[in-house]
Write an enzyme that holds these catalytic residues in place. Structure first.
Site, PDB file in Angstrom:
ATOM      1  N   GLU A   1      66.774  19.228   3.428  1.00 16.06           N
ATOM      2  CA  GLU A   1      66.268  18.902   4.769  1.00 16.06           C
ATOM      3  C   GLU A   1      65.178  17.855   4.557  1.00 16.06           C
ATOM      4  O   GLU A   1      64.055  18.203   4.189  1.00 16.06           O
ATOM      5  CB  GLU A   1      65.679  20.153   5.443  1.00 16.06           C
ATOM      6  CG  GLU A   1      66.684  21.227   5.771  1.00 16.06           C
ATOM      7  CD  GLU A   1      67.575  20.905   6.960  1.00 16.06           C
ATOM      8  OE1 GLU A   1      67.346  19.882   7.633  1.00 16.06           O
ATOM      9  OE2 GLU A   1      68.516  21.675   7.192  1.00 16.06           O
TER      10      GLU A   1
ATOM     11  N   CYS B   1      59.465  15.721  11.509  1.00 12.26           N
ATOM     12  CA  CYS B   1      60.653  15.102  10.896  1.00 12.26           C
ATOM     13  C   CYS B   1      61.619  14.638  11.975  1.00 12.26           C
ATOM     14  O   CYS B   1      62.275  13.621  11.819  1.00 12.26           O
ATOM     15  CB  CYS B   1      61.328  16.079   9.944  1.00 12.26           C
ATOM     16  SG  CYS B   1      61.751  17.648  10.689  1.00 12.26           S
TER      17      CYS B   1
HETATM   18  P1  NAD Z   1      57.051  16.349  -0.019  1.00 16.57           P
HETATM   19  O1  NAD Z   1      58.401  15.879  -0.404  1.00 16.57           O
HETATM   20  O2  NAD Z   1      55.881  15.620  -0.521  1.00 16.57           O
HETATM   21  O3  NAD Z   1      56.823  17.866  -0.478  1.00 16.57           O
HETATM   22  C1  NAD Z   1      57.673  18.915  -0.048  1.00 16.57           C
HETATM   23  C2  NAD Z   1      57.526  20.091  -0.997  1.00 16.57           C
HETATM   24  O4  NAD Z   1      58.076  19.727  -2.265  1.00 16.57           O
HETATM   25  C3  NAD Z   1      56.088  20.529  -1.264  1.00 16.57           C
HETATM   26  O5  NAD Z   1      56.029  21.943  -1.281  1.00 16.57           O
HETATM   27  C4  NAD Z   1      55.821  19.967  -2.649  1.00 16.57           C
HETATM   28  O6  NAD Z   1      54.855  20.694  -3.385  1.00 16.57           O
HETATM   29  C5  NAD Z   1      57.179  20.117  -3.296  1.00 16.57           C
HETATM   30  N1  NAD Z   1      57.415  19.237  -4.459  1.00 16.57           N
HETATM   31  C6  NAD Z   1      56.798  18.076  -4.788  1.00 16.57           C
HETATM   32  N2  NAD Z   1      57.325  17.570  -5.922  1.00 16.57           N
HETATM   33  C7  NAD Z   1      58.307  18.424  -6.306  1.00 16.57           C
HETATM   34  C8  NAD Z   1      59.233  18.443  -7.381  1.00 16.57           C
HETATM   35  N3  NAD Z   1      59.269  17.470  -8.301  1.00 16.57           N
HETATM   36  N4  NAD Z   1      60.113  19.460  -7.466  1.00 16.57           N
HETATM   37  C9  NAD Z   1      60.112  20.443  -6.531  1.00 16.57           C
HETATM   38  N5  NAD Z   1      59.249  20.489  -5.489  1.00 16.57           N
HETATM   39  C10 NAD Z   1      58.361  19.486  -5.380  1.00 16.57           C
HETATM   40  O7  NAD Z   1      57.071  16.414   1.567  1.00 16.57           O
HETATM   41  P2  NAD Z   1      55.886  16.793   2.560  1.00 16.57           P
HETATM   42  O8  NAD Z   1      54.920  15.665   2.594  1.00 16.57           O
HETATM   43  O9  NAD Z   1      55.383  18.158   2.268  1.00 16.57           O
HETATM   44  O10 NAD Z   1      56.665  16.877   3.941  1.00 16.57           O
HETATM   45  C11 NAD Z   1      56.886  15.768   4.748  1.00 16.57           C
HETATM   46  C12 NAD Z   1      58.340  15.330   4.661  1.00 16.57           C
HETATM   47  O11 NAD Z   1      59.170  16.424   4.974  1.00 16.57           O
HETATM   48  C13 NAD Z   1      58.673  14.245   5.653  1.00 16.57           C
HETATM   49  O12 NAD Z   1      59.519  13.297   5.067  1.00 16.57           O
HETATM   50  C14 NAD Z   1      59.408  15.013   6.739  1.00 16.57           C
HETATM   51  O13 NAD Z   1      60.253  14.221   7.520  1.00 16.57           O
HETATM   52  C15 NAD Z   1      60.138  16.037   5.943  1.00 16.57           C
HETATM   53  N6  NAD Z   1      60.533  17.185   6.746  1.00 16.57           N
HETATM   54  C16 NAD Z   1      61.850  17.391   6.979  1.00 16.57           C
HETATM   55  C17 NAD Z   1      62.249  18.455   7.771  1.00 16.57           C
HETATM   56  C18 NAD Z   1      63.702  18.711   8.053  1.00 16.57           C
HETATM   57  O14 NAD Z   1      64.007  19.793   8.513  1.00 16.57           O
HETATM   58  N7  NAD Z   1      64.622  17.803   7.804  1.00 16.57           N
HETATM   59  C19 NAD Z   1      61.289  19.309   8.310  1.00 16.57           C
HETATM   60  C20 NAD Z   1      59.959  19.063   8.047  1.00 16.57           C
HETATM   61  C21 NAD Z   1      59.592  18.007   7.257  1.00 16.57           C
END
Ligand code: NAD
Length: 498
Positions: A243, A277
């Site tokens: 997602e 998002c």
């Molecule tokens: P992010 O990708 O920075 O982090 C998401 C999660 O991944 C965090 O818990 C982070 O600690 C973890 N993470 C970071 N590096 C990792 C790795 N190498 N391996 C595994 N996990 C890791 O995203 P964010 O800033 O927390 O969220 C914002 C993004 O999420 C935006 O792009 C938004 O559009 C998207 N989003 C999508 C949805 C959806 O349903 N499609 C919903 C909400 C947010």
């Protein structure tokens, strides 16, 4: 140690900060790979107990969990407000939707996933054919911070209702909310608290979860991190649900209700400081309605304001680094000949509601996910051109259409390259628990919510049971040559006419 602090040595703890003041709200452990593996091992044990509860037992426990969220809603909303920065009322809305999803998942799991007979067909008329959807075992859920209750709940509730145990790694920006959800589970299901466990940490803790022996990873976050998660999961063929982000557009057609469209674009684009998002980041308005739409949107945008007080329309930008991205997108749009009809200013973590017009389609403000309270509005000759531009992005999460004609609105919605579209509304699909939620392209794949969301956390199990033996067996070396001939004749008769 705060997240903002630069360090080259591994952290053993990190702080959760109030984005409006920078105040430390709590300190959480950075859990190691070994600790994550231990949590997954405990979850595997707990999954056996959980599966043994059956549909009714799981529904009862999920309802108890839901009850804790509902009764302590304002306490959780306060925490969401503190860690994420959004107004308390928006946090309440998010939790209300999440509670509704727990109920839907718990109630519908038996019907969607339970055993069901399917026709056995001509070749296997002597067989009874059954399909059922069995839980994977342990699901690793990795979540973002922007909707720290609603977003992970789309995985948590559906994975649990399907019979899985869960290890959840919340965002490092909202670890307190993650811990609260775990605590609520412990209150609701004290006999087996380890069915839902939370591990805290930064990216490496999430990476450790992908390699800790889970049976599936449900990831919500940016497409860039999603790629890393998939690469790690590929090593052991761990299935993934992605997602990711979006660059959602609204199309405003010739006969649209312009006031309603402007109101929806404003809320879709600016609520939660645009950190949604499925938020509206671009609008394509047809020539006929463009001027009226821009005037309406601009006037309404002037009425909303960011802040951390109770009357503020939206809060600060949650991640300090995101302010630079928003600032770059606004600057890029203005440098490329664009104009802000309102806003365009940034004061610390607060970005004013910004409406940008005359921005070239090549600009970062139109092409990249901004994740701030900014909306670009472009004039297009007709809805067909609007669709082309809407679809000319690597993302494809959601979108919105405003049209005076039901048939036309539905037609445009179908042609939008996205997983979800609202017609004469915005973000509405997320509040319908029966509708699947997910994207295409860089927005990811797989679905949470609805029947598809339940199936996402299961593997289909097919069983063919012989009801009676055929006089001459078909699937045997004892098969007579005559039987093959008869079979060929039957097939020719049934299928050979075309
Ligand atoms: P992010 O990708 O920075 O982090 C998401 C999660 O991944 C965090 O818990 C982070 O600690 C973890 N993470 C970071 N590096 C990792 C790795 N190498 N391996 C595994 N996990 C890791 O995203 P964010 O800033 O927390 O969220 C914002 C993004 O999420 C935006 O792009 C938004 O559009 C998207 N989003 C999508 C949805 C959806 O349903 N499609 C919903 C909400 C947010």
């Amino acid at each position: 140690m705060t997240l903002a602090a630069e360090t080259s040595t591994p952290l053993d703890s990190f702080d959760s900060l109030d984005p409006s003041s920078g105040a430390v709200l709590g300190t959480y452990p950075v859990q190691s790979g070994a600790q994550v593996e231990q949590a997954v091992a405990r979850a595997r044990e707990a999954a056996l107990w959980w599966q043994a509860q059956g549909w009714d037992g799981r529904r009862r426990h999920l309802r108890a969990w839901k009850g804790v969220l509902a009764r302590r809603l304002h306490e959780l909303a306060d925490l969401v407000h503190q860690e994420n920065g959004k107004p308390h009322a928006d946090a309440v809305l998010e939790i209300v939707l999440a509670v509704d999803h727990i109920e839907w998942a718990a109630r519908h799991a038996p019907k969607v996933l339970g055993p069901r007979r399917v026709p056995s067909g001509l070749m296997a008329a002597n067989m009874a054919a059954t399909v059922e959807y069995q839980p994977f075992g342990v699901i690793g859920v990795i979540g973002p911070w922007n909707y720290p209750v609603f977003t992970p709940m789309g995985s948590l509730a559906y994975a649990l209702a399907a019979g899985n145990a869960v290890v959840f790694k919340p965002s490092e920006y909202t670890p307190g909310v993650g811990r609260w959800l775990e605590h609520a589970w412990q209150v609701a299901v004290p006999e087996r608290p380890d069915v839902l466990q939370v591990v805290t940490g930064l990216g490496p803790t999430g990476a450790a979860l992908t390699r800790a022996g889970v049976d599936k990873i449900a990831f919500t976050g940016s497409a860039a991190t999603g790629r890393k998660v998939m690469a790690a999961c590929a090593e052991d063929l761990v299935p993934v649900l992605m997602e990711c982000g979006g660059k959602d557009a609204m199309i405003v057609d010739d006969d649209a209700d312009v006031g309603a469209a402007a109101d929806a674009a404003l809320w879709g684009g600016m609520s939660n400081a645009g950190q949604t998002c499925i938020g509206i980041e671009r609008v394509y308005a047809t020539d006929r309605v463009y001027d009226a739409f821009v005037a309406e949107l601009t006037a309404r945008a002037k009425e909303v304001r960011p802040g951390s007080d109770a009357q503020a329309s939206y809060g600060p930008i949650t991640m300090p680094g995101q302010v630079d991205v928003i600032s770059r997108h606004i600057a890029d749009a203005l440098d490329a000949g664009g104009r802000a009809t309102t806003g365009g200013t940034i004061d610390g973590a607060y970005v004013s509601p910004t409406v940008l017009v005359d921005v070239p389609e090549s600009s970062a403000a139109v092409r990249e996910e901004t994740f701030g309270p900014t909306i670009t509005v472009a004039r297009v000759p007709d809805a067909q051109e609007a669709l082309q531009r809407t679809n000319a992005t690597s993302y494809g999460l959601a979108g919105s259409v405003f049209s005076g004609s039901r048939a036309r609105g539905m037609q445009i919605a179908r042609q939008m390259r996205s997983g979800m579209t609202s017609v004469n509304s915005v973000i509405a699909f997320a509040s319908v628990p029966g509708l699947p939620f997910g994207g295409v392209g860089d927005s990811g794949f797989g679905r949470i919510h609805g029947a598809d969301g339940l199936k996402e956390f299961t593997r289909a199990k097919a069983i063919a049971r012989q009801r009676y033996a055929l006089p001459t067996p078909l699937l045997s070396f004892a098969r007579s040559p005559g039987l093959t001939d008869q079979l060929a004749k039957v097939i020719k008769l049934v299928h050979g006419r075309g």
